[in-house]
Scaffold this motif. Structure first.
Motif, short mmCIF file in Angstrom:
data_model
loop_
_atom_site.label_atom_id
_atom_site.label_comp_id
_atom_site.label_asym_id
_atom_site.label_seq_id
_atom_site.Cartn_x
_atom_site.Cartn_y
_atom_site.Cartn_z
N TYR A 134 2.29 1.57 -3.40
CA TYR A 134 1.59 2.17 -4.29
C TYR A 134 1.01 3.66 -4.31
O TYR A 134 1.02 4.31 -5.27
CB TYR A 134 0.18 1.21 -4.00
CG TYR A 134 -1.02 1.71 -5.20
CD1 TYR A 134 -0.99 1.45 -6.53
CD2 TYR A 134 -2.11 2.16 -4.42
CE1 TYR A 134 -2.25 1.79 -7.29
CE2 TYR A 134 -3.23 2.90 -5.21
CZ TYR A 134 -3.07 2.54 -6.73
OH TYR A 134 -4.31 3.13 -7.30
N LYS A 135 0.82 3.92 -3.31
CA LYS A 135 0.44 5.52 -2.87
C LYS A 135 1.54 6.50 -3.26
O LYS A 135 1.18 7.68 -3.62
CB LYS A 135 -0.31 5.51 -1.35
CG LYS A 135 -1.29 5.00 -1.27
CD LYS A 135 -1.86 5.26 0.20
CE LYS A 135 -2.90 4.48 0.64
NZ LYS A 135 -3.44 4.69 2.08
N SER A 136 2.62 5.95 -3.03
CA SER A 136 3.67 7.00 -3.25
C SER A 136 4.45 6.77 -4.75
O SER A 136 4.86 7.89 -5.07
CB SER A 136 5.15 6.53 -2.38
OG SER A 136 5.42 5.32 -2.51
N SER A 137 4.35 5.59 -5.28
CA SER A 137 5.16 5.68 -6.63
C SER A 137 4.09 5.46 -7.83
O SER A 137 4.62 5.49 -9.07
CB SER A 137 6.24 4.54 -6.66
OG SER A 137 7.23 4.69 -5.76
N THR A 148 -9.96 4.00 -8.71
CA THR A 148 -9.22 4.98 -8.94
C THR A 148 -8.24 4.64 -10.20
O THR A 148 -8.06 5.77 -11.09
CB THR A 148 -8.35 5.34 -7.73
OG1 THR A 148 -8.96 5.76 -6.81
CG2 THR A 148 -7.20 6.53 -7.97
N LEU A 156 -5.07 -4.49 -6.25
CA LEU A 156 -5.81 -3.44 -5.70
C LEU A 156 -7.00 -4.01 -5.06
O LEU A 156 -7.69 -4.91 -5.42
CB LEU A 156 -5.89 -2.65 -6.82
CG LEU A 156 -4.74 -1.85 -7.38
CD1 LEU A 156 -5.05 -1.01 -8.57
CD2 LEU A 156 -4.13 -1.02 -6.36
N ASP A 192 -9.19 1.26 -4.70
CA ASP A 192 -8.11 1.68 -5.51
C ASP A 192 -8.42 1.20 -6.87
O ASP A 192 -7.62 1.79 -7.80
CB ASP A 192 -7.00 1.12 -4.79
CG ASP A 192 -6.37 1.40 -3.47
OD1 ASP A 192 -6.89 2.75 -3.12
OD2 ASP A 192 -5.73 0.86 -2.73
N LYS A 224 0.66 -1.22 -0.03
CA LYS A 224 -0.19 0.22 0.14
C LYS A 224 0.64 1.33 -0.08
O LYS A 224 0.50 2.18 -0.57
CB LYS A 224 -1.01 0.07 1.10
CG LYS A 224 -2.13 -1.16 1.16
CD LYS A 224 -3.04 -0.89 2.29
CE LYS A 224 -3.93 -2.18 2.27
NZ LYS A 224 -4.86 -1.92 3.64
N ALA A 225 1.90 1.07 0.97
CA ALA A 225 2.69 2.34 0.71
C ALA A 225 3.61 2.73 -0.61
O ALA A 225 3.57 3.57 -1.09
CB ALA A 225 4.02 2.19 2.09
N LYS A 253 0.09 5.38 -7.63
CA LYS A 253 -1.32 5.83 -7.75
C LYS A 253 -1.51 6.86 -8.60
O LYS A 253 -2.58 6.71 -9.54
CB LYS A 253 -1.63 6.25 -6.24
CG LYS A 253 -3.09 6.37 -6.15
CD LYS A 253 -3.62 6.99 -4.72
CE LYS A 253 -4.93 6.96 -4.51
NZ LYS A 253 -5.38 7.18 -2.97
N ASP A 254 -0.73 7.85 -8.72
CA ASP A 254 -0.99 9.06 -9.56
C ASP A 254 -0.25 9.05 -11.01
O ASP A 254 -0.86 9.64 -11.68
CB ASP A 254 -0.44 10.55 -8.81
CG ASP A 254 -1.20 10.61 -7.47
OD1 ASP A 254 -2.18 10.31 -7.43
OD2 ASP A 254 -0.38 11.32 -6.85
#
Length: 699
Positions: free
Chosen positions: A382-385, A417, A410, A414, A379-380, A387-388
């Motif tokens: 995915y969110k940092s590298s 998203t 996911l 997620d 999760k960390a 997700k966007d």
């Protein structure tokens, strides 16, 4: 008496002398290098200067420069072992006993020459075939012959393949010895020989390799036996060796035996039971492989073409065995690669992961991290590298494979998203043949029970609004080849178009998805002209879509009633085609409950019986449609066709079984007639034994 065929002439003698001189020169140069070698050895990680270790890298024990020379086989020995190799490859023995006797004779001739054979370019294949056919005792004997030389053998171009085969064939023997008593093995060995278990032989091998894991990981030949050892020690299924690209290259030459019976599939596909000593040895081996390596050096190995697969396997074993602990342990491989707790943009760990995403080799290591990392770590990450940037990564040729692994993990929120980021890029993904990302999205939406109308909208915009043209573009079927020459058909069957295959897989996945996506494919099939539909049926990749559409359990019967009549008048042509014949077989299953369609197609098949019987694919269709019963016992065939929806799980009786039943029924009728005749004459059935006893008494 005929003389033995031998190579003649002075060229062979000169060639042998020249090889001996070259070996002497190489041995001399190696000795000089070993004398002048310094204590500190520079380890080259890659061909580029930027990846070459400079300052701060660990100092390993020097690579053993002076590799022993085991000698050469003479001309007569080479000829004998080559003939033995060809005989084992053909495997034309009368019975297993004859082959066992031949193997024993070959082992007798090879006694004392095992190391020479393993290092020989022409005879190392013989050693591999011997290993494949050897008994457990023969494997143990050969293992003992190699013991003490494994460090040099695994680094040899030809002997390393023999080591791989030996490790793979010896692994099941460890399981057998865990269940068999030790005394039984001692008795089989005899009083003079000392019994050594296969478990101990593997442990002795690891002791030989201990302290040398650092350079063996990046050795061109030694890295492959090293991976096999990791598989054997961990208890992974042995089939992973043949299926995983991490363990074996696609270019590897597979030495096999003609028509040889392989070991049971269950033993290869299931996880193996290994002794506790193997678990300890595996931990020691994994720790020794990364001991003394710092983060910079390991990150350089992550993009190394030879060391990267070993790192993948080490990382997978570490994360699957102790995922949460390895994420916290500072000495673990995962923690050394990603030392930062927070993967915030700007940190070294974040920049390392971003570099791996676009690297052809390093992205495979990132796939292992994404697949096996603990949930909190994923999760960390995915969110940092990701997700966007997941929409941007999905368009890249290399990063798309990492995106697929991410989508598979996911959760529902997620995934929504990710849909919002990727669906606007569907047109670009299709143009760049990234349909695997779309296919994974559809599969995960079905698993998460998530409706995704944006996917169907994006597909319509990318492929066009016309149902028929849209499906033709997706499957990439050439309508001009629908009635082409035989040579063109042969080329079409042998063609390997990855983009075409991915389009077919996407269409098959859409057929198993909810209605909006399934209707896109079904509407396209119904809107196709007959000639285009015939070309789809004859195409090797596109026909899979047609077969799936016919037998899909979620498909409405109305679709089958509308689609199958398109093939009327072309049944013979399709049945004679090696690809389209599978479509005719699928129609039998698709017409469950549609007896009138089955009878219509069976009538057309019966009109071309001679042509179908003259073709291999035609005979298969004739058999699957039970046309012999159709011609001889029409009523029975119709009853079977009508009751297929109720009795489709029951196996159909063969002709010999039906004949036996008729014979048994006829015998029973004849017995009833005899009994009835005797009753009419005044002699009952109970009087028959007395009559026989009287006759025997008179005799």
């Amino acid at each position: 008496m005929p003389k033995e065929h031998r190579k003649r002439g002075r060229r062979e003698e000169k060639k042998r002398k020249r090889e001996e001189e070259e070996e002497d020169q190489s041995a001399t140069s190696k000795r000089q290098k070993s004398e002048d070698a310094e204590a500190e050895v520079e380890i080259i990680v890659d061909g580029d200067d930027e990846n070459r270790p400079q300052e701060g890298y660990p100092e390993y024990a020097p690579r053993p420069v002076e590799i022993p020379f085991y000698g050469l086989l003479d001309e007569d020995e080479q000829e004998y072992f080559k003939r033995a190799d060809s005989m084992l490859e053909l495997n034309q023995f009368a019975d297993p006993e004859e082959r066992s006797l031949f193997l024993a004779n070959v082992y007798k001739e090879a006694s004392g020459k095992e190391l020479k054979i393993a290092n020989s370019q022409s005879c190392s294949r013989l050693m591999e075939r011997l290993i494949l056919l050897s008994t457990p005792d023969q494997l143990k004997n050969l293992f003992q012959k190699f013991s003490g030389h494994f460090l040099h053998l695994v680094q040899h171009r030809f002997a390393s393949h023999c080591c791989e085969a030996l490790f793979l064939q010896a692994a099941p023997i460890v399981n057998q010895e865990l269940t068999a008593p030790l005394d039984q093995g001692k008795q089989n060995q005899g009083n003079r020989d000392v019994f050594v278990s296969m478990e101990n032989l593997f442990l002795y091998t690891l002791n030989e390799l201990e302290g040398n894991m650092g350079y063996l990981m990046s050795d061109q030949f030694a890295s492959h036996p090293l991976r096999i050892l990791l598989v054997v020690l961990s208890g992974m299924p042995l089939t992973a060796v043949n299926t995983s690209s991490v363990l074996q290259s696609k270019k590897k030459e597979h030495v096999s035996i003609t028509s040889a019976k392989s070991k049971p599939t269950e033993e290869k596909t299931e996880a193996r039971m290994v002794p506790d000593s193997f678990h300890t040895a595996l931990e020691k081996m994994m720790a020794g492989a990364v001991a003394g390596l710092d983060t910079t050096y390991l990150r350089a190995l992550a993009t190394h073409p030879i060391a990267n697969p070993v790192l993948q396997l080490l990382l997978e074993l570490e994360l699957t065995r102790s995922g949460k602990q390895s994420a916290k342990d500072s000495k673990s491989l995962f923690r050394k690669l990603v030392p930062d707790d927070a993967l915030v943009e700007g940190t070294e760990s974040a920049s390392f992961i971003n570099n791996l995403v676009y690297d052809t080799i390093g992205s495979r290591l990132l796939e292992v991290i994404v697949t096996n990392a603990p949930g909190k770590t994923f999760k960390a990450l995915y969110k940092s590298s990701f997700k966007d940037k997941i929409g941007t990564f999905a368009k890249n040729e290399v990063a798309a494979f990492v995106v697929i692994k991410i989508i598979e993990r996911l959760n529902k929120e997620d995934l929504v998203t990710a849909l919002n980021e990727i669906c606007p890029q569907i047109d670009t993904l299709i143009k760049r043949s990234r349909t695997s990302v779309i296919k994974t999205l559809i599969e995960r939406c079905r698993v998460r029970q998530l409706e995704a109308p944006s996917i169907s909208t994006g597909l319509k915009q990318a492929y066009g609004e016309g149902p028929s043209d849209r499906l033709v573009k997706m499957l990439r079927v050439g309508t001009e080849r629908a009635e082409g020459m035989a040579e063109d058909r042969r080329k079409q069957l042998d063609a390997k178009d990855s983009a075409k295959a991915h389009g077919s897989l996407l269409a098959q996945c859409m057929l198993e998805a909810p209605d909006p996506l399934r209707e896109l494919i079904c509407d396209g099939l119904l809107a196709m002209e007959t000639r285009v539909l015939i070309s789809v049926a004859k195409d090797r990749t596109a026909s899979r879509v047609l077969q799936t559409a016919l037998v899909c359990p979620e498909q409405a019967p109305k679709f089958r009633r509308l689609l199958i009549p398109h093939f009327y008048g072309h049944i013979e042509d399709l049945a004679l085609d090696p690809v389209a014949s599978h479509v005719i077989d699928s129609i039998w299953e698709a017409t469950d409950g549609l007896t009138f369609i089955r009878e219509r197609i069976a009538n057309e098949l019966a009109q071309h019986e001679s042509a179908l019987r003259a073709s291999i694919s035609g005979r298969a269709v004739w058999r699957n449609w039970k046309m012999d019963i159709y011609n001889t016992r029409r009523k029975e065939w119709l009853n079977d066709a009508k009751g297929q929806s109720q009795d489709h799980n029951q196996a159909a009786k063969t002709s010999i079984e039906l004949a036996r039943e008729r014979y048994a029924a006829g015998t029973m009728r004849q017995q009833h007639k005899v009994v009835k005749a005797r009753t009419d004459n005044g002699t009952g059935a109970n009087s028959i034994p007395q009559g026989r006893a009287t006759i025997q008494g008179k005799a």
